[in-house]
Design an enzyme around this catalytic site. Structure first.
Site, PDB file in Angstrom:
ATOM      1  N   LYS A  22      65.745  36.986   3.633  1.00  0.00           N
ATOM      2  CA  LYS A  22      66.692  36.242   3.705  1.00  0.00           C
ATOM      3  C   LYS A  22      68.380  37.657   4.127  1.00  0.00           C
ATOM      4  CE  LYS A  22      65.955  33.368  -0.608  1.00  0.00           C
ATOM      5  NZ  LYS A  22      66.199  32.660  -1.593  1.00  0.00           N
TER       6      LYS A  22
ATOM      7  N   SER B 163      76.292  50.775  10.455  1.00  0.00           N
ATOM      8  CA  SER B 163      76.236  49.929   9.245  1.00  0.00           C
ATOM      9  C   SER B 163      76.979  49.394   9.716  1.00  0.00           C
ATOM     10  CB  SER B 163      75.875  50.381   7.990  1.00  0.00           C
ATOM     11  OG  SER B 163      75.701  49.402   7.166  1.00  0.00           O
TER      12      SER B 163
END
Length: 438
Positions: free
Chosen positions: A145, A105
């Site tokens: 987005k 991550s």
């Protein structure tokens, strides 16, 4: 005689100058700062990493190595670490180690921003798709987005450092993950090394992209640092589950203190826990809706003692507490969310405690009032002024007018209060039971 001496002096001087020149030409041993980063990415660990990068620049180390093992964390903290890496004048090396470690991550961004990205065998990197607070996918347009923004930033870091741009995009969009060997084969990382000294020897003399720094790390002296004890404490205190627990205990303690002024301990403990909880809330990004729901829950719990709803307000408070706790922290990856079992356990305990406290308050309010002289019935006292038939007795720390029937009672005689006559005069009689208070 002077000639030989002069020649000997000149020869010695030349030798000394030669030694000095040789010594000055010999490079000093490189010095590398290695910092252990085995934690989530959060404001505390970000402060630790950035402080050490600043130290490496300030003290002119030859390189700074981040020994990385992280599941990810907050994007806001990750961005600050990335900016510090990119701005560093000293080469920044990210080394995913020891074996079994991962750069997942947010850790991928930290790795891609490094001048050199290396991995130890049996480590992995990737799984960088942004996710919601509960570990689920972000929905609809917001997801597009967030994913597009994340993919663009990671692609740019990979491109600037000469690494695999396509994989960087897939790590975000498809949560791609690679082991160290595959990552090296696909140009996701710069090299593999079994340990830090071997890594430093391998990269010696390389020129970094895009900064163009030449590495001098062979045989380097390594200074290894870890987070300070104080920062480790702060890092522990920002666990979302602990924050919810602190807020709960703090509110409960203050409510109990308000119901029973003067107990001191509940209020003191509550204030300390609230301060600790508020510290965590100011460090982590919180959701206003979640915080408001938790405050509403505490208001419901406190109102139960004053509003006769037969537990309805307590149930509403428990439901608000559970929902508010789950919404308390903004979407920031699965490293910072509250555990549902923990929330249910705390909510159940709070509801039970508040319910029992409210029950006691109601029972106390409905009990008959017993004050003044009527409270003395059945108590034993001592005659202080002879009763013939009137006099004074000492009962429960107070002097009362009293009357007896029959023989007079001398001072020091134990008497029992049997009733209260006109004018608050106690009616007493002799007893063999000793008085509790003389």
């Amino acid at each position: 005689m002077k000639g030989p001496l002069l020649r000997a002096f000149l020869i010695a001087l030349a030798a000394a100058l030669g030694l000095c020149a040789t010594a000055s030409a010999t490079p000093s041993q490189p010095h590398v700062l290695a910092l252990k980063f085995e934690n989530d990415v959060n404001p505390i660990t970000q402060s630790y990493v950035n402080d050490e990068i600043d130290r490496a620049n300030r003290e002119h180390f030859d390189a700074v190595v981040i020994l990385l093992d992280t599941p990810g964390g907050l994007s806001s903290s990750m961005e600050k670490i990335v900016k510090a890496e990119l701005a560093s004048k000293v080469p920044v090396i990210v080394y995913v180690s020891p074996q079994g470690s991962r750069a997942a991550s947010a850790g991928v961004w930290i790795g891609e921003a490094a001048d050199i990205l290396a991995m130890a065998p049996q480590t992995n990197i990737g799984s960088s798709t942004p996710i919601n607070l509960g570990g689920s996918n972000i929905s609809s347009d917001l997801r597009r987005k967030v994913v597009n923004d994340a993919a663009a930033s990671l692609r740019e870091l990979a491109r600037e450092h000469g690494r695999n741009v396509q994989w960087a995009d897939a790590a975000v969009r498809k949560a791609k993950n690679l082991g160290a060997t595959e990552a090296l084969q696909q140009n996701v990382i710069d090299l593999m090394a079994p340990n830090l000294p071997a890594l430093l020897d391998k990269i010696d003399g390389q020129k970094t992209k895009p900064k163009g720094l030449v590495l001098h790390t062979a045989g380097a002296r390594i200074t290894t640092v870890d987070m300070s004890f104080w920062k480790k404490i702060l890092d522990t205190l920002i666990d979302p589950n602990l924050i919810v627990l602190f807020m709960s205990i703090g509110t409960l303690g203050i409510v109990v203190e308000l119901w029973n002024p003067g107990l001191i301990f509940p209020g003191t403990l509550g204030a300390i826990c609230l301060i600790l909880g508020l510290f965590g809330l100011q460090v982590l990004p919180i959701s206003a809706a979640g915080l408001l729901l938790m405050l509403l829950a505490f208001a419901f719990f406190a109102a139960e003692a004053f509003v006769p709803t037969h537990g309805a307000i307590t149930v509403a408070g428990a439901v608000s507490f559970v929902i508010g706790s789950l919404l308390l922290f903004e979407p920031a990856g699965n490293a910072y969310r509250v555990s549902l079992p923990v929330v249910l356990a705390i909510a159940g305990t709070l509801a039970l405690a508040m319910g029992l406290a409210a029950l006691k308050v109601v029972q106390a309010r409905r009990a008959p009032v017993v004050t003044g002289a009527s409270e003395l019935l059945g108590h034993v006292g001592i005659v202080r002024e002879a009763l013939d038939p009137d006099g004074l007795v000492f009962v429960r720390g107070e002097l009362w007018r009293a009357r007896t029937e029959g023989d007079p009672l001398l001072p020091g005689t134990a008497v029992e209060v049997g009733g209260i006559g006109e004018g608050l005069v106690l009616e007493v009689k002799r007893t063999e039971t000793p008085a509790a208070v003389a």
